[in-house]
Design a protein around this motif. Structure first.
Motif, short mmCIF file in Angstrom:
data_model
loop_
_atom_site.label_atom_id
_atom_site.label_comp_id
_atom_site.label_asym_id
_atom_site.label_seq_id
_atom_site.Cartn_x
_atom_site.Cartn_y
_atom_site.Cartn_z
N VAL A 1 11.38 18.42 3.41
CA VAL A 1 10.15 18.40 4.18
C VAL A 1 8.96 18.68 3.28
CG1 VAL A 1 8.86 19.54 6.02
CG2 VAL A 1 11.28 19.01 6.35
N GLU B 1 17.03 12.87 8.31
CA GLU B 1 16.03 12.94 7.24
C GLU B 1 15.65 11.54 6.76
OE1 GLU B 1 17.17 17.23 5.15
OE2 GLU B 1 18.03 15.36 4.38
N VAL C 1 12.04 11.88 7.69
CA VAL C 1 11.50 12.76 6.66
C VAL C 1 11.23 12.02 5.34
CG1 VAL C 1 11.90 14.84 5.28
CG2 VAL C 1 12.64 14.77 7.67
N SER D 1 8.24 15.64 1.27
CA SER D 1 7.68 14.60 2.12
C SER D 1 6.21 14.83 2.40
CB SER D 1 8.47 14.51 3.43
OG SER D 1 7.94 13.53 4.28
#
Length: 321
Positions: free
Chosen positions: A272, A175, A179, A275
């Protein structure tokens, strides 16, 4: 009439040139000593603070832009990169103050260091290094020895705990690289040194207390212990030679693994979704809303469901004990 208009244009042009000239001079002083560091006399009025940082960097290469804090007042807030010089409350000569933030380190690097540490620390306990538990005979005569990775992993609670712990931090590393989007590019290097020095000192204090057979209490209120220090604390007990299986055996382990994976999936889904709010390098702060992903529906009830899912992983992992 035409002569009057020409005089008016000339006066307006002279005024504009005077304003342009007055705002095109920038004096940068040391925030502590008030000593002049540089004088920039060819700065465009619409120049941004970022451009001024780059000009200052050319004169002082050791102070790269991320290391600079430019202020209007020595005790004021740092100016943002996107702020424009002519929009600042300055006089004929813009006087700015410089502060050295010290060596910087990228936020991506910071999180990679913080998340890589628990992986290696946990393995030190999982493989039972001699300097961790010692060679006491009572550690080899337990009626419930820790099962190693060569045996059936569904019954090897310690191995399963190691897999879950490693999965958690490997997910975080992925991540961090692919991400997460960070508002600030860097942080002072001294901060990460202080943070991990505290983690190491707490772990050494814990080891000394165990050897002296005295009670040890870890102040989990310190956020930094969640990473390096807290990983060592968890690994010490789960991989201890005197470790005993969970009270409800395999049922407890299966339930813990299922809930752990659900919480990990939820945490990833929220990251996610957050993001996606900042695509193409945007720094605009937007309010997140639930998407078609069921894991994001927790936004209906809490503001930061990524922490809710992360908190849910803790009791699941604790069920391995």
């Amino acid at each position: 009439m035409s002569q009057l208009l020409q005089r008016g244009k000339a006066l307006l042009s002279w005024t504009t040139c005077r304003i342009r000239y007055s705002t095109s001079q920038v004096e940068i002083l040391d925030g502590k000593t008030k000593k002049q560091l540089c004088y920039l006399d060819k700065v465009e009025p619409n120049a941004t603070i970022r451009e001024i940082r780059l000009m200052f960097h050319k004169l002082y290469p050791r102070w790269y832009p991320a290391r600079q804090s430019i202020k209007l007042d020595p005790k004021g807030k740092s100016l943002r990169d996107e702020e424009i010089l002519q929009h600042l409350p300055v006089g004929t000569t813009a006087t700015l103050y410089f502060k050295d933030l010290g060596p910087q380190i990228g936020w991506t690097t910071v999180f990679l260091i913080e998340y890589t540490g628990p992986l290696f620390i946990y393995f030190l306990f999982y493989f039972r290094m001699p300097f961790v538990y010692g060679l006491d005979e009572r550690f080899t005569s337990s009626p419930h020895p820790v099962v190693n990775t060569l045996k059936c992993f569904c019954l090897a609670v310690s191995s399963l705990a190691c897999i879950c712990h490693s999965f958690h931090y490997i997910k975080r590393l992925i991540e961090t690289v692919f991400v997460h989007r960070f508002s600030h590019g860097t942080m002072p290097l001294r901060n990460i040194v202080k943070e991990h020095s505290l983690m190491l000192s707490v772990w050494l204090w814990h080891r000394a207390a165990v050897e002296m057979q005295t009670p040890c209490f870890l102040d989990v209120c310190e956020n930094c212990l969640y990473y390096w220090g807290f990983a060592a604390w968890l690994a010490y007990y789960i991989n201890h030679p005197l470790y005993t299986p969970p009270s409800y055996g395999k049922k407890q382990i299966n339930f813990a693994v299922i809930m752990f994976l659900l919480c990990e999936a939820g945490n990833f889904s929220i990251h996610v979704a957050l993001s996606d709010l900042r695509r193409n390098g945007s720094k605009t702060r937007k309010i997140p809303y639930p998407t078609k992903n069921p894991f994001t529906w927790l936004f209906f009830f809490v503001s930061c469901p990524n922490y809710t899912y992360e908190w849910g992983c803790s009791p699941c992992f604790a069920s391995f004990r």
